[in-house]
Design an enzyme around this catalytic site. Structure first.
Site, short mmCIF file in Angstrom:
data_model
loop_
_atom_site.label_atom_id
_atom_site.label_comp_id
_atom_site.label_asym_id
_atom_site.label_seq_id
_atom_site.Cartn_x
_atom_site.Cartn_y
_atom_site.Cartn_z
N GLU A 14 0.83 -1.10 -0.02
CA GLU A 14 0.12 0.03 -0.22
C GLU A 14 0.77 1.10 -0.12
OE1 GLU A 14 -3.36 2.07 2.90
OE2 GLU A 14 -1.94 0.70 3.76
N HIS A 15 1.73 1.18 1.12
CA HIS A 15 2.74 2.57 1.22
C HIS A 15 3.92 1.93 0.76
CE1 HIS A 15 -0.39 5.19 2.92
NE2 HIS A 15 -0.67 4.16 3.63
#
Length: 441
Positions: free
Chosen positions: A334-335
């Site tokens: 995601e990040h």
């Protein structure tokens, strides 16, 4: 003494390496059986179910049918109760988020002349109604309100509603109400969890049915979205937080450890890995973690400890940065932070990440709250096929075609041949002499 999960990639089998990519939401089987009765209750009992579940699950014992929606007075009180500096930070973040997302707005319609006299293009129209989910179980998140509301408002969605769990006092987090109003959303429901997804999907006496729901949530929310995917568009998969800090030997491991804790502190179901090819970075990170934990609140420290000592987080030592980048792509985070004095050297090697933050001055914190790009991102390998939440998630696209009499014969001939080959007689008839006869009347 806390034992951090440290893995050496070269010592792992293919199965063990793949296991590092599992997230807490990978297996929702235990949640489906719990969530289905909640969905059934909301569909059957509407507002009464929402109130009852608010009492039982959120401990909001004073919640009533008439208070399920935040009143204008509650918005006004929120502005009086939230510190002025926090309000200014929300306003600052919203300005940046709006400026970023305004660049994503497509032109209302375009047409191109595909052949002389034959035109085709797209028309973009906002989705009629969208529910915006803002979690609260492990904290309050006005930033999620900002990230979901601003692109929806920029897109021009006419009917927007925020769903967020009430606190034990049956009230909504004040900063969330501030963020909602500053972003341009005045409808906020005191409904969270699986019951919020069901309420948006079916509608109740108070809650208007929505066509789509977006926003991150717990495994309860993720499970409800999957069960209701045939009733409401559930958007990109956004579950518990996850990140990878990709660090090379040009940075201090203490800095890598500092950023590793950003997403790890969301909850024990989060995922957070530091991936590096430097033994020194590993040693420095391990040495720095106690100091970092000493400057955290007890609950957040406990959450991050659980992540870094469990199955979903820790430190991974790769043989090389190429091997580290391969792991990142397989993980599809995601990040992703690329911590390096030369981060652009690795950017070209990364193909599977929802958000890529470059350099030593771009921590996830800044991206989550203030930079502008959307922080609602696909999780659980969703980055393989999804991107961040954007204006286009709130817009539906229609194809537009227009064929002039001049262009018709050539196109009709091609359609006639292919329709005949595929055996569709009505397709063929519609571009045969039968049409010509009617057009000449």
């Amino acid at each position: 003494m806390t034992t951090i999960n440290v893995q050496r990639l070269k010592e792992l089998s293919a199965d063990e390496r793949a296991a590092l990519g599992r997230r807490s939401e990978s297996d929702l089987s235990t949640f489906f059986d719990k969530v289905q009765p909640i969905i059934d209750a909301v569909r059957r009992d509407g507002d009464d179910a929402l109130v009852r579940l608010g009492h039982e699950l959120d401990r909001a014992e004073s919640l009533r049918r008439e208070t399920l929606r935040a009143s204008p007075e509650e918005f006004d009180e929120a502005f009086r109760s939230v510190d002025a500096e926090v309000i200014e930070a929300i306003r600052y973040g919203i300005e940046n988020i709006r400026a970023f997302h305004e660049e994503q707005v497509p032109e209302p319609m375009w047409l191109k002349e595909i052949r002389p006299g034959a035109f085709a293009g797209d028309r973009h129209i906002p989705i009629n109604s969208v529910a915006l989910y803002v979690p609260r179980g492990k904290g309050s998140f006005p930033s999620v309100t900002m990230m979901t509301s601003v692109p929806a408002v920029v897109a021009g969605v006419p009917n927007l509603a925020i769903f967020t769990p009430p606190g034990p006092d049956a009230r909504i987090d004040a900063a969330t109400l501030v963020a909602a109003r500053l972003a341009g959303v005045e409808t906020v429901y005191k409904v969270g969890g699986a019951q919020a997804v069901a309420a948006a999907a079916f509608g109740t006496g108070t809650v208007k049915k929505a066509r789509k729901i977006v926003g991150p949530g717990s495994p309860w929310v993720v499970a409800a979205k999957r069960l209701l995917a045939g009733v409401i568009d559930t958007g990109l998969p956004a579950g518990p937080s996850e990140c990878i800090i990709l660090a090379d030997g040009t940075v201090h491991g203490g800095l890598a450890a500092l950023d590793l804790l950003i997403e790890a502190e969301h909850g024990p179901d989060s995922s957070a890995w530091l991936v590096t090819d430097s033994e020194r970075v590993v040693d420095e990170a391990l040495a720095a973690l106690p100091e970092h934990w000493g400057r955290m609140t007890q609950s957040r420290m406990d959450f991050s400890r659980a992540v870094l000592t469990g199955k979903y987080g820790g430190i991974i030592l790769a043989e090389s940065m190429a091997d580290a980048c391969d792991f990142v792509n397989a993980y599809a985070p995601e990040h992703l932070e690329i911590l390096s004095l030369k981060p652009f050297e690795y950017l070209g090697e990364i193909t599977e990440a929802a958000e890529i933050l470059l350099g030593t001055h771009t921590p996830v914190s800044i991206a989550n709250f203030a930079l502008g790009p959307n922080a609602v991102l696909p999780t659980s390998m969703g980055a393989n096929t999804y991107g961040p939440l954007s204006v286009t998630d709130f817009i539906r696209r229609s194809s537009v075609g227009y064929v002039t009499p001049k262009a018709y014969p050539e196109l009709a001939a091609a359609a006639h041949r292919l329709g005949s080959y595929e055996g569709f007689s009505s397709h063929v008839n519609a571009v045969s002499e039968m049409r010509t006869r009617y057009l000449e009347v």
